[in-house]
Design a protein around this motif. Structure first.
Motif, short mmCIF file in Angstrom:
data_model
loop_
_atom_site.label_atom_id
_atom_site.label_comp_id
_atom_site.label_asym_id
_atom_site.label_seq_id
_atom_site.Cartn_x
_atom_site.Cartn_y
_atom_site.Cartn_z
N ASN A 11 0.81 -1.23 0.00
CA ASN A 11 0.00 0.00 0.00
C ASN A 11 0.85 1.27 0.00
O ASN A 11 0.45 2.28 0.56
N SER A 12 2.01 1.24 -0.64
CA SER A 12 2.84 2.44 -0.75
C SER A 12 2.38 3.28 -1.94
O SER A 12 1.68 2.80 -2.82
N LYS A 13 2.79 4.53 -1.96
CA LYS A 13 2.41 5.41 -3.06
C LYS A 13 3.17 5.08 -4.34
O LYS A 13 2.68 5.31 -5.42
N GLN A 14 4.40 4.57 -4.19
CA GLN A 14 5.18 4.22 -5.37
C GLN A 14 5.97 2.94 -5.13
O GLN A 14 6.25 2.59 -4.00
N GLU A 15 6.32 2.26 -6.22
CA GLU A 15 7.12 1.05 -6.14
C GLU A 15 8.59 1.41 -6.02
O GLU A 15 9.06 2.31 -6.71
N CYS A 28 8.91 -1.48 -1.50
CA CYS A 28 7.63 -0.79 -1.37
C CYS A 28 6.76 -1.17 -2.55
O CYS A 28 7.20 -1.08 -3.70
N LYS A 30 2.73 -1.01 -4.42
CA LYS A 30 1.46 -0.30 -4.49
C LYS A 30 0.29 -1.19 -4.10
O LYS A 30 -0.72 -0.72 -3.61
#
Length: 77
Positions: A11-15, A28, A30
């Protein structure tokens, strides 16, 4: 064959893939950790980074955990 220690943050904003000081990786993603979506994204991202096929990457332990052991099979030449 290579074994990687990976800590996953879904659930991160970017990989992103970051190497840690202890030799492990922080990844990280998405995708949410639902129905194996984060694991599928993890395999896709690692395959791209290490330039191997997705079928050569296996999650050895931690299928439902943030801390995982990943095995990357080296292609036979």
């Amino acid at each position: 064959m290579t074994i990687l220690k990976v800590k996953v943050k879904p659930n991160s904003k970017q990989e992103s893939i970051e190497a840690e000081a202890d030799g492990s990786f922080k990844v990280c993603l998405k995708s949410p950790p639902v129905d194996g979506k984060a694991n599928q994204e993890l395999i896709k991202l690692l395959a791209k980074k290490f330039n191997v096929k997705k079928s050569e990457i296996t999650i050895k332990s931690g299928l439902y955990s943030k801390n995982k052991l990943i095995e990357i099979s080296q292609p036979e030449t």
